[in-house]
Scaffold this active site. Structure first.
Site, PDB file in Angstrom:
ATOM      1  N   GLY A  66       0.845  -1.199   0.000  1.00 20.14           N
ATOM      2  CA  GLY A  66       0.000   0.000   0.000  1.00 20.14           C
ATOM      3  C   GLY A  66       0.876   1.241   0.000  1.00 20.14           C
ATOM      4  O   GLY A  66       2.065   1.193  -0.333  1.00 20.14           O
ATOM      5  N   ASN A  67       0.278   2.346   0.434  1.00 21.66           N
ATOM      6  CA  ASN A  67       0.970   3.626   0.442  1.00 21.66           C
ATOM      7  C   ASN A  67       2.175   3.589   1.387  1.00 21.66           C
ATOM      8  O   ASN A  67       3.314   3.868   1.004  1.00 21.66           O
ATOM      9  CB  ASN A  67      -0.066   4.673   0.873  1.00 21.66           C
ATOM     10  CG  ASN A  67       0.441   6.092   0.833  1.00 21.66           C
ATOM     11  OD1 ASN A  67       0.292   6.835   1.796  1.00 21.66           O
ATOM     12  ND2 ASN A  67       1.024   6.499  -0.272  1.00 21.66           N
ATOM     13  N   ALA A  75       2.896   8.840   5.289  1.00 23.46           N
ATOM     14  CA  ALA A  75       3.645   8.191   4.203  1.00 23.46           C
ATOM     15  C   ALA A  75       3.995   9.179   3.089  1.00 23.46           C
ATOM     16  O   ALA A  75       5.160   9.271   2.672  1.00 23.46           O
ATOM     17  CB  ALA A  75       2.845   7.019   3.670  1.00 23.46           C
ATOM     18  N   LYS A 122      -3.913   7.617  20.330  1.00 25.01           N
ATOM     19  CA  LYS A 122      -3.875   9.017  19.871  1.00 25.01           C
ATOM     20  C   LYS A 122      -5.150   9.396  19.122  1.00 25.01           C
ATOM     21  O   LYS A 122      -5.564  10.556  19.134  1.00 25.01           O
ATOM     22  CB  LYS A 122      -2.664   9.249  18.977  1.00 25.01           C
ATOM     23  CG  LYS A 122      -2.724   8.361  17.747  1.00 25.01           C
ATOM     24  CD  LYS A 122      -1.807   8.755  16.625  1.00 25.01           C
ATOM     25  CE  LYS A 122      -2.215   7.952  15.391  1.00 25.01           C
ATOM     26  NZ  LYS A 122      -1.518   8.306  14.189  1.00 25.01           N
TER      27      LYS A 122
END
EC number: 1.1.1.8
Lengths: 363, 363
Positions: A18-19, A160, A212
């Site tokens: 993926g990214n 990313a 978070k």
């Protein structure tokens, strides 16, 4: 180069395309060429897709050196070899980088069990664990258990695409006992624009990446209520303190230091300044809680589910079962606001409950 | 009420009548009425001014209950009594709140020496100490020394006007040994919209209030370079770590915990999101460093000097004299950028110098 040297060199496979997986492959490929400890070639397991042109993704990556679907316009390095065969992609490697979406990791590990080298070291870049009432399902634990390997984690304030554009970022590697392995992973990911530190705290580092998102919802509510930077800073700080206290309640080995690393305070800041959780929560507060998170997710994210809302619910259940709700007023309030039990403005009604003294503080 | 009770009640004077002093008086006045431990009347020493109307500021405050110059539109509470006579304003009080601009505090203390009660407790709300090569000139130390009293400090992510508007904020009180006195100060400042915690670390709390301005310059440079939230979060995190390491180098008693309180991470976040230091540094980077900070201060702040630029210079000198420059690459870079020795983009060139491992880390 002697055959012995080749054998002794570490060989890396990125399990995921993926990214973030593509950016990881790019980072690792540049270091593998530079550093003698690593084999030049870096494998990337590609979950095969067919492009509109009829070509296969793995072929296109190998021909153009670009992941045209998930990281278009960025060269991965011509030592990256895409391989659509999972078993084949990992069979010679002793360093496996797990970076698939979190819902697929269990299946991937089950397919790999018994098919990997005995001396494999793993690292997980995957955020978004489930928090069950019996405790969080750490993805590093899952990988470690299913493959019978040691597994580190890499988290931090790193988007990313920004790293792909070589903007300065940081990352934190959490490890268990073996510092040497952690340092080897750090070498493999570090570049002049990505500064990687290590901390002996797998659990703390991995929990930061999940918790978070709950705080980002709180920060988004403050934005939507237009309460200003002071209030937002206060809520972020209280959130960081609850992240730390919660992690320590579950894993007494969790270290305070972890929350001052990139995975802690820095990732929290990034997520509370930008990010989808913050954005949808802002819209929720602007609407006075009249549109549900489900509706807003539909409108803003086209139905994609927010990690923070799910995690807040899971964390709440765990707190409730353990009788800890009063110790975590912010986590508690986020969930109760998300489900419409209390209004968005309740996110700042902390004066009454004397928050700072009620949270278990560190030694 | 018996005379004995009255004598035993604590009596408070706010030494200062600016924006923050007026807000402090408002907070204290509301609590003094509610809490039996305090005398209802709160004195505020007013550095007398004459209004355009010819009236005196102290008279107008006493008539209208408003500081029409420094906090217009906000009622202070009718138990606040403005007094332009410094000695008279403090003579019956055993709790003195220092909140004048930092350049006046020495003079005020010299005027008060020998004129105050023997049992006085002091607290400083004043930010902006000087950092000399022999060490920082803590304002709490100055007050303590000149008046021979114990002096706490109150810092945090709190902008006077936002607290005056009763927006939720937090503050941190730093104290030395006597926790009971710190708790008494916390009672006096706490309201449902201001949550006050205490930490046994005067030096750490006070240093946070000064050092954050150096980090705000770094954050502003990142904004001006348009490097995005990841990079900004990384720089803020590194800044927080250098604030902590620097404070611990100077005062080994400084506690890690302090940097997770409002005076630490929260005040840093507020200052790096808004604030003048950030703003001027952003303009500096946008101009590629071609206009000096002096020129930009002139343009943007009408010549008012930026605390952060001064503090960066002072900190740099202290680091240089002690041979610590390599341990604090961010503090170092901020000053070298401010004086034009290196370009603004150098603020993110940390990869080369392996920052995380070079900073003394906490145990």
């Amino acid at each position: 180069m002697a055959n012995d040297d080749l054998l002794r060199k570490h060989k890396v496979t990125v399990v995921g395309c993926g990214n973030w997986g593509s950016v990881a492959a790019k980072l690792i490929a540049s270091n593998a060429l530079k550093l003698t400890a690593f084999h030049d070639e870096v494998k990337m397991w590609v979950h095969e897709e067919t492009l509109p042109s009829g070509e296969r993704l793995s072929d296109v990556i190998n021909q153009t050196n670009e992941n045209v679907i998930y990281l278009p316009g960025v060269k991965l390095g011509n030592n990256v070899v895409a391989d659509p065969d999972l078993e084949h992609a990992v069979k010679d490697s002793d360093m496996l980088v797990f970076v698939s979406p979190h819902q697929f990791v269990e299946d991937v590990c089950m397919r790999l069990a018994g098919k990997i080298r005995k001396d494999v070291e793993a690292i997980s870049l995957i955020k978004g664990m489930e928090v069950r009432v019996e405790g969080p399902c750490l993805i590093s634990y899952l990988i470690s258990r299913l493959l019978a390997v040691n597994c580190c984690v890499l988290m931090g304030a790193n988007i990313a695409n920004e790293i792909a554009m070589e903007k300065f970022s940081e990352a934190t590697i959490g490890y268990k006992e073996n510092k040497e392995v952690a340092e080897r992973w750090a070498q493999l990911f570090s570049t002049p624009y990505l500064s990687v530190s290590t901390v002996e705290d797998v659990e703390g580092v991995e929990l930061c990446g999940t918790l978070k998102n709950v705080v980002a919802i709180a920060a988004g509510l403050v934005d939507g209520l237009e309460m200003g930077n002071n209030t937002k800073a206060a809520i972020m700080r209280i959130g960081l303190k609850e992240m730390r206290a919660f992690s320590k309640q579950l894993f007494p080995s969790v270290m305070d230091q972890t929350f001052l690393e990139s995975c802690g305070v820095a990732d929290l800041i990034t997520t509370c300044l930008g990010g989808r959780n913050r954005k949808v929560a802002e819209a929720f507060a602007r609407n006075g809680g009249k549109k549900s998170f489900d509706e807003l997710e539909e409108e803003i994210l086209e139905g994609q589910k927010l990690q923070g809302v799910l995690t807040a619910k899971e964390v709440y259940e765990l707190l409730r079962i353990n009788g800890w709700l009063d110790l975590f007023p912010l986590f508690r309030a986020v969930h109760e606001i998300c489900i419409g039990h209390i209004p968005p403005s309740a996110i700042v009604q902390y004066g009454e409950i004397h928050l700072p003294s009620s949270i278990p503080s560190s030694p």
